[in-house]
Design a protein around this motif. Structure first.
Motif, short mmCIF file in Angstrom:
data_model
loop_
_atom_site.label_atom_id
_atom_site.label_comp_id
_atom_site.label_asym_id
_atom_site.label_seq_id
_atom_site.Cartn_x
_atom_site.Cartn_y
_atom_site.Cartn_z
N CYS A 146 0.83 -1.20 0.00
CA CYS A 146 0.00 0.00 0.00
C CYS A 146 0.87 1.25 0.00
CB CYS A 146 -0.95 0.02 1.19
SG CYS A 146 -0.18 0.44 2.78
N SER A 147 0.26 2.36 -0.37
CA SER A 147 0.92 3.65 -0.30
C SER A 147 0.86 4.16 1.14
CB SER A 147 0.25 4.65 -1.24
OG SER A 147 -1.05 4.97 -0.76
N ALA A 148 1.70 5.13 1.44
CA ALA A 148 1.72 5.71 2.78
C ALA A 148 0.42 6.43 3.11
CB ALA A 148 2.90 6.67 2.91
N GLU A 149 -0.33 6.81 2.07
CA GLU A 149 -1.59 7.53 2.28
C GLU A 149 -2.77 6.60 2.51
OE1 GLU A 149 1.46 9.67 0.44
OE2 GLU A 149 0.40 7.99 -0.49
N ALA A 150 -2.60 5.31 2.34
CA ALA A 150 -3.70 4.36 2.46
C ALA A 150 -4.24 4.32 3.89
CB ALA A 150 -3.25 2.97 2.03
N ARG A 151 -5.54 4.02 4.01
CA ARG A 151 -6.19 3.87 5.30
C ARG A 151 -7.06 2.61 5.26
NH1 ARG A 151 -2.86 7.03 5.84
NH2 ARG A 151 -2.89 9.08 6.82
N PHE A 152 -7.19 1.96 6.41
CA PHE A 152 -7.91 0.68 6.47
C PHE A 152 -8.89 0.70 7.64
CE2 PHE A 152 -3.79 0.15 4.59
CZ PHE A 152 -3.99 -0.72 3.52
N GLY A 153 -10.04 0.04 7.46
CA GLY A 153 -10.99 -0.01 8.55
C GLY A 153 -12.13 -0.97 8.29
N MET A 154 -12.86 -1.26 9.38
CA MET A 154 -14.06 -2.10 9.33
C MET A 154 -15.22 -1.23 9.79
SD MET A 154 -13.34 -5.15 8.26
CE MET A 154 -11.90 -6.19 7.92
N SER A 155 -15.68 -0.37 8.90
CA SER A 155 -16.55 0.75 9.29
C SER A 155 -18.04 0.43 9.34
CB SER A 155 -16.31 1.92 8.33
OG SER A 155 -16.39 1.48 6.99
N GLY A 156 -18.42 -0.80 9.09
CA GLY A 156 -19.85 -1.14 9.07
C GLY A 156 -20.59 -0.80 10.34
N GLN B 148 -6.59 -6.24 18.48
CA GLN B 148 -6.57 -5.22 17.43
C GLN B 148 -7.70 -5.44 16.43
OE1 GLN B 148 -3.89 -6.64 18.70
NE2 GLN B 148 -2.10 -5.29 18.68
N ALA B 149 -7.99 -6.70 16.11
CA ALA B 149 -9.06 -7.01 15.17
C ALA B 149 -10.41 -6.56 15.71
CB ALA B 149 -9.08 -8.50 14.87
N LEU B 150 -10.67 -6.87 16.96
CA LEU B 150 -11.94 -6.48 17.56
C LEU B 150 -12.05 -4.97 17.72
CD1 LEU B 150 -12.45 -9.33 20.16
CD2 LEU B 150 -14.02 -8.70 18.31
N GLN B 151 -10.95 -4.32 17.98
CA GLN B 151 -10.99 -2.85 18.07
C GLN B 151 -11.40 -2.25 16.73
OE1 GLN B 151 -7.82 -0.97 20.24
NE2 GLN B 151 -7.97 0.92 19.05
N LEU B 152 -10.86 -2.79 15.63
CA LEU B 152 -11.27 -2.33 14.31
C LEU B 152 -12.75 -2.59 14.07
CD1 LEU B 152 -8.28 -3.60 12.11
CD2 LEU B 152 -8.84 -1.21 12.61
N LEU B 153 -13.20 -3.78 14.40
CA LEU B 153 -14.58 -4.19 14.12
C LEU B 153 -15.60 -3.46 14.99
CD1 LEU B 153 -13.87 -8.01 13.84
CD2 LEU B 153 -14.83 -6.61 11.99
N LEU B 154 -15.26 -3.18 16.24
CA LEU B 154 -16.23 -2.61 17.17
C LEU B 154 -16.25 -1.09 17.19
CD1 LEU B 154 -15.76 -5.10 20.17
CD2 LEU B 154 -17.53 -5.13 18.39
N THR B 155 -15.19 -0.47 16.70
CA THR B 155 -15.16 1.00 16.66
C THR B 155 -15.44 1.56 15.27
OG1 THR B 155 -12.79 1.13 16.17
CG2 THR B 155 -13.45 1.03 18.51
N GLY B 156 -15.08 0.83 14.24
CA GLY B 156 -15.20 1.36 12.88
C GLY B 156 -14.12 2.36 12.54
N ASP B 157 -13.13 2.51 13.42
CA ASP B 157 -12.05 3.47 13.19
C ASP B 157 -11.17 3.06 12.01
OD1 ASP B 157 -12.88 4.97 15.32
OD2 ASP B 157 -11.35 4.23 16.72
#
Length: 299
Positions: free
Chosen positions: A167-177, A200-209
């Protein structure tokens, strides 16, 4: 302010991103083969395929940048068609999965489409998505995601379902549902099997950050962060390096790596690996390579 399409891309993030730009045009290097040109036109060029027969590298490009390359039913149909075709094509050694535009790799599913669906239609949509993700993991050829911009929800799932990712340095990732009340259930499958630590996985999934590229690297979502101007070059270099190796060895190795996860004990894993190693050694590629090595290239 222009109206943005409804996707799983967080609107606060969109407001902070660069001004809206025209949809990216197709780079000159991406010359469609006659095979891909006919299939793409049937879906308004939602997906573009480029076969480099000299290297064995095939690129699949999501081509709906004005809607952040969402995984609509039509996009999933096209991905499924091309992946099925590639999986049967011995001339293809490596696949790269990329996307048009600068703002988003893929913002997940199209919520406008989902909003109007019946339960049966939603079931069909998510089955199509699951089939595409499963095919990427189970097909012989390794796949590499080339990520620029945002990869959220099913878009992040697509990255995780590829075998490798840059990925590029500008890329962003999340589980925003979760931000629209829809837990990312199917993306959670890919996330839970990717090696990302559970907290870390659950933090992504539960916050949508969203997390930045370096954080995604530390989690194991992607394998390398490169300067945006070098992303295409680095991805193609990696793909060509893999494609230059023995197709039999690469394909056997990919399949074995994932099969090891299903082994219940260490002994079972070593038994499987021993069997694959012995079979590999009987193949002409290994026989020729080892012979050349021990004779210093003299036949």
């Amino acid at each position: 302010m222009p109206r943005f399409p409804v996707t799983l891309l967080p609107r606060l993030v969109l407001a902070k991103m660069m001004p809206r730009v025209p949809a990216a045009t197709l780079p000159s290097r991406l010359a469609l083969t006659s095979r891909s040109a006919s299939s793409v036109s049937s879906s308004d060029e939602l997906l573009l395929r480029d076969d480099d027969e000299s290297t064995g590298v095939t690129s699949l490009r999501l081509n709906n940048p004005t809607k952040y390359n969402v995984l609509s039913a039509k996009m999933l149909d096209r991905l499924g068609e091309e992946l099925d075709s590639i999986s049967k094509d011995d001339s293809v050694r490596v696949i790269t999965v990329e996307a048009a535009g600068d703002r988003a790799f893929c913002a997940g599913h199209d919520l406008e489409e989902i909003h109007s669906q019946t339960k049966e239609e939603s079931t069909e949509l998510f089955k199509k998505c699951s089939d595409v993700m499963t095919t990427l993991r189970t097909m012989r050829q390794p796949s590499i995601a080339r990520v620029q911009g945002i990869a959220t929800a099913a878009g992040c799932q697509l990255v995780l379902s590829c075998d490798l990712a840059l990925c590029s340095a500008e890329a962003r990732f999340g589980m925003s549902g979760i931000r629209v009340g829809a837990f990312c259930s199917t993306p959670a499958v890919a996330l839970s099997r990717s090696g990302v630590p559970s907290k870390q996985a659950l933090q992504l999934l539960l916050t949508g950050d969203l997390v930045c590229a370096e954080t995604a690297l530390s989690y194991g979502i992607i394998g390398k962060v490169v300067d945006g101007e070098l992303l295409e070059e680095e991805t193609l270099s990696l793909a060509r390096k893999i494609a230059a190796n023995s197709p039999h060895g690469v394909q056997l190795g990919k399949q074995l790596y994932y099969q090891l996860d299903d082994c219940g004990t260490l002994e079972e894993a070593y038994a499987l690996a021993t069997d694959k190693m012995v079979c590999n050694l009987q193949h002409i590629d290994a026989k020729r390579g080892i012979h050349n090595f021990v004779t210093k290239g003299k036949i």
